[in-house]
Design a protein around this motif. Structure first.
Motif, short mmCIF file in Angstrom:
data_model
loop_
_atom_site.label_atom_id
_atom_site.label_comp_id
_atom_site.label_asym_id
_atom_site.label_seq_id
_atom_site.Cartn_x
_atom_site.Cartn_y
_atom_site.Cartn_z
N UNK A 76 0.83 -1.20 0.00
CA UNK A 76 0.00 0.00 0.00
C UNK A 76 0.87 1.25 0.00
N UNK A 77 0.33 2.32 -0.56
CA UNK A 77 0.99 3.62 -0.55
C UNK A 77 -0.06 4.71 -0.65
N UNK A 78 0.38 5.95 -0.42
CA UNK A 78 -0.51 7.09 -0.59
C UNK A 78 -1.03 7.69 0.68
N UNK A 79 -0.74 7.08 1.82
CA UNK A 79 -1.20 7.64 3.08
C UNK A 79 -0.41 8.89 3.45
N UNK A 80 -0.86 9.54 4.50
CA UNK A 80 -0.17 10.74 4.96
C UNK A 80 -1.06 11.58 5.84
N UNK A 81 -0.63 12.81 6.05
CA UNK A 81 -1.37 13.77 6.87
C UNK A 81 -2.20 14.67 5.96
N UNK A 82 -3.47 14.80 6.28
CA UNK A 82 -4.36 15.63 5.47
C UNK A 82 -5.28 16.41 6.40
N UNK A 83 -5.68 17.59 5.99
CA UNK A 83 -6.58 18.40 6.80
C UNK A 83 -8.02 17.91 6.65
N UNK A 84 -8.85 18.14 7.65
CA UNK A 84 -10.27 17.79 7.53
C UNK A 84 -10.88 18.41 6.28
N UNK A 85 -11.68 17.62 5.59
CA UNK A 85 -12.27 18.06 4.33
C UNK A 85 -11.43 17.75 3.11
N UNK A 86 -10.21 17.29 3.34
CA UNK A 86 -9.32 17.00 2.25
C UNK A 86 -9.54 15.63 1.63
N UNK A 87 -8.67 15.29 0.68
CA UNK A 87 -8.76 14.04 -0.07
C UNK A 87 -7.41 13.34 -0.13
N UNK A 88 -7.48 12.04 -0.28
CA UNK A 88 -6.29 11.22 -0.51
C UNK A 88 -6.66 10.09 -1.45
N UNK A 89 -5.66 9.59 -2.16
CA UNK A 89 -5.84 8.38 -2.95
C UNK A 89 -4.82 7.35 -2.50
N UNK A 90 -5.30 6.24 -2.02
CA UNK A 90 -4.43 5.14 -1.64
C UNK A 90 -4.31 4.17 -2.81
N UNK A 91 -3.15 3.54 -2.92
CA UNK A 91 -2.90 2.53 -3.93
C UNK A 91 -2.39 1.26 -3.26
N UNK A 92 -2.69 0.13 -3.88
CA UNK A 92 -2.20 -1.15 -3.39
C UNK A 92 -1.83 -1.99 -4.61
N UNK A 93 -0.56 -2.33 -4.70
CA UNK A 93 -0.07 -3.14 -5.82
C UNK A 93 0.15 -4.56 -5.35
N UNK A 94 -0.41 -5.50 -6.09
CA UNK A 94 -0.26 -6.91 -5.76
C UNK A 94 0.71 -7.61 -6.69
N UNK A 95 1.37 -8.62 -6.16
CA UNK A 95 2.27 -9.43 -6.99
C UNK A 95 2.33 -10.84 -6.42
N UNK A 96 2.63 -11.79 -7.30
CA UNK A 96 2.80 -13.17 -6.85
C UNK A 96 1.53 -14.00 -6.83
N UNK A 97 0.43 -13.43 -7.31
CA UNK A 97 -0.82 -14.18 -7.38
C UNK A 97 -1.64 -13.63 -8.54
N UNK A 98 -2.71 -14.35 -8.90
CA UNK A 98 -3.55 -13.95 -10.04
C UNK A 98 -4.49 -12.83 -9.62
N UNK A 99 -3.96 -11.62 -9.63
CA UNK A 99 -4.67 -10.45 -9.10
C UNK A 99 -6.08 -10.33 -9.66
N UNK A 100 -6.27 -10.55 -10.94
CA UNK A 100 -7.58 -10.32 -11.57
C UNK A 100 -8.62 -11.35 -11.14
#
Length: 114
Positions: free
Chosen positions: A5-29
């Motif tokens: 996972x990535x994309x976390x952090x500190x954000x102010x109330x009312x703000x936005x974030x986008x988290x990502x999660x990259x998988x490997x080693x298995x049939x992701x789909x």
């Protein structure tokens, strides 16, 4: 098998974030993917799930209308778009891959504070 996972952090109330999660080693789909969160002293809770068929998604009422889950099977990636964040959304966010077995990532911290 790895989920990162990535994309976390500190954000102010009312703000936005986008988290990502990259998988490997298995049939992701072939796996249902989900995001969960855990705040200190609280149980881990589901915040979004998306089926291996992208059209199937679900959210608990606590985040419905604010969070959106999506996936890009070509990139083995699942996303969590979070809008109108509040301090109650502060937690460590984890992605999970589910089929006949579950795989978890290590999590990314999201802190909502002014």
């Amino acid at each position: 098998v790895q989920l990162v996972e990535s994309g976390g952090g500190l954000v102010q109330p009312g703000g936005s974030l986008r988290l990502s999660c990259v998988g490997s080693g298995f049939a992701f789909n072939r796996y249902h993917m989900s995001w969960h969160r855990q705040a200190p002293g609280k149980e881990r809770e589901l915040v979004a799930v998306i089926g291996s068929v992208e059209a199937i998604v679900d959210y608990p009422n606590s985040v419905k209308g604010r969070f959106t889950i999506s996936r890009d099977n070509a990139r083995n990636t699942v996303y969590l778009h979070m809008n109108r964040l509040t301090p109650n959304d502060t937690a460590k966010y984890y992605c999970k891959a589910s089929r006949d077995i579950d795989y978890w990532g290590q999590g990314t911290q999201v802190t909502v504070s002014s």
